[in-house]
Design an enzyme around this catalytic site. Structure first.
Site, short mmCIF file in Angstrom:
data_model
loop_
_atom_site.label_atom_id
_atom_site.label_comp_id
_atom_site.label_asym_id
_atom_site.label_seq_id
_atom_site.Cartn_x
_atom_site.Cartn_y
_atom_site.Cartn_z
NE ARG A 49 -3.26 -0.14 2.96
CZ ARG A 49 -2.78 0.16 4.16
NH1 ARG A 49 -2.32 1.37 4.41
NH2 ARG A 49 -2.76 -0.74 5.13
CE1 TYR A 84 -17.09 9.64 -16.43
CE2 TYR A 84 -16.17 9.85 -14.23
CZ TYR A 84 -16.84 9.11 -15.18
OH TYR A 84 -17.24 7.84 -14.88
CG ASP A 127 -9.57 14.83 -16.21
OD1 ASP A 127 -8.96 14.25 -17.13
OD2 ASP A 127 -10.44 14.27 -15.51
CE LYS A 156 -12.48 6.50 -18.79
NZ LYS A 156 -12.83 7.82 -18.29
#
Ligand SMILES: *Cc1c(COP(=O)(O)O)cnc(C)c1O
Length: 402
Positions: free
Chosen positions: A72, A126, A191, A216
């Site tokens: 982590r 988005y 973004d 994407k």
């Protein structure tokens, strides 16, 4: 293992960096393909030294010197992808997350944790990013503005200014340099999912934080869910601490696939953009289409408004896949008002320029003629409106101004 922060290397072109960045040490290791480290934990017989490394990470957020202690905290395979992406975006560092939304969450939490809970944002974003801010799920408060209103909306507790350009789903473009200027001391988060560093490097325009849904174009094959933030090392340290504490880590296999995806990013973007530009041109002179949105910047996304029923187009495609998401090798189409932006209030959505007749298409690597044949037959059932004054392609910026 390469754990040093990525150094921007202006001498090499993006295409070269795409296939070499994050892999510099491989030949020395006697390897060609990057190793995939799936360890969740790392053995150490020296718990005093391990305690010191944990303290160092907790106080600085610096990548651990030596093995990561626990997955982590850091992972060497994912670190290769982070280094490579930082090089492509021209930033000091990058921090990867389990999804684009986990990446955005970490950015918001990093600022809110410092008492900076106010966010200034420009629509459209988005759908889920809009929802995360509007619902205030993380205890943040948002002020929605037009780009001209950013400077005025900034308050002493403003932690971030958030924009997308080209924006999802209208492909509206913003002047990132002017916006960065208006932000003053407040970090601008851009973004860059739609443009990718192949078409635009927002850090060069003054954005301190560059976010991607790596799901994407960076992954590029529709088989990895991921997010990444490219930024300076100071903010990266805060993000690593948030990631460690909240757990939105990327799986190492995803890190491996993303590094592999980056190597073909420039050729994929160029090929798909060429096809998208041609499809946008044809749609722009088609009487069944009311309006086409295609960025001045170029890119592989095309949005268009139909005169008829957009649901009929979705049910009519045969080669193109009717599915949400974007940036894969194959072409996808979806209806934002029903899917990607469904979660945004209909009034807010329409006010942001997202028409109920808008379709958003992510152009892949198929041939232009095969894609056009499919679009043409899917649009075929659409009634051509007789009262129209004539179709024309408009850039998203011009469209957004109306
Ligand atoms: C998809 C998307 C996101 C969210 O990314 P996930 O990987 O799906 O969590 C954020 N921003 C933009 C512009 C997107 O298209």
């Amino acid at each position: 293992m390469e754990t040093t922060a990525a150094q921007p290397s202006p001498a090499r072109s993006l295409s070269t960096e795409a296939v070499h960045a994050g892999r510099e040490d491989l030949a020395g290791l006697g390897l060609h393909a990057p190793p995939l480290d799936l360890s969740t934990t790392y053995p150490s017989y020296d718990s005093r030294a391990e305690a010191a490394r944990i303290d160092a990470f907790a106080t600085t957020g610096e990548r651990p010197d030596g093995p990561p202690v626990y997955a982590r905290l850091d992972n060497p395979t994912t670190a290769r992808f982070e280094n490579a992406l930082a090089r492509l975006e021209g930033t000091e560092s990058a921090v990867a997350f389990a999804s684009g939304m986990a990446a955005l969450t970490a950015c918001l939490l990093a600022r809110a944790g410092a008492g900076l809970r106010h966010v200034v944002a420009v629509r459209p974003l988005y759908g889920c990013s809009d929802h995360l801010l509007t619902a205030g799920l993380l205890g943040t408060e948002v002020t929605w503005v037009q780009p001209e209103g950013i400077a005025e909306a900034i308050r002493p507790d403003t932690g971030l200014v958030l924009v997308e350009s080209p924006a999802n789903p209208t492909l509206a473009e913003l002047d990132l340099a002017a916006i960065a200027e208006a932000c003053g001391e407040v970090p601008l988060l851009a973004d860059n999912t739609f443009a990718t560093p192949v078409l635009q490097r927002p850090a060069e325009s003054g954005a301190r934080i560059v976010l991607h849904s790596a799901t994407k174009y960076l992954g590029g094959h529709g088989d990895v869910l991921a997010g990444v933030v490219a930024c300076d090392e100071e903010f990266a340290r805060q993000l690593r601490q948030v990631r460690f504490a909240t757990g939105g880590v990327l799986h190492p296999l995803a890190g491996y696939l993303l590094l592999r995806g980056l190597s073909t990013l420039p050729v994929r973007m160029r090929a798909a953009s060429e096809t998208a530009a041609e499809l946008a041109r044809r749609l722009g002179s088609d009487p069944r289409i009311a309006r086409v949105h295609y960025p001045r910047l170029g890119g592989a996304m095309v949005a268009f408004e139909v005169h008829g029923d957009p649901h009929e187009v979705i049910s009519g495609v045969r080669l193109i896949t009717p599915a949400v998401s974007l940036g894969s090798v194959d072409t996808l189409i979806q209806h934002p008002a029903s899917i990607s932006h469904r979660i945004v209030d209909a009034g807010d959505r329409r006010a942001a320029g997202v028409s109920d007749r808008l379709l958003r298409m992510s152009v892949g690597l198929e041939s232009t003629e095969d894609l056009w044949a499919d679009l043409d037959q899917a649009l075929g059932a659409e009634p051509a409106r007789v009262d129209r004054t004539g179709p024309r392609a408009e850039t998203a910026t011009a469209a957004a101004g109306r």
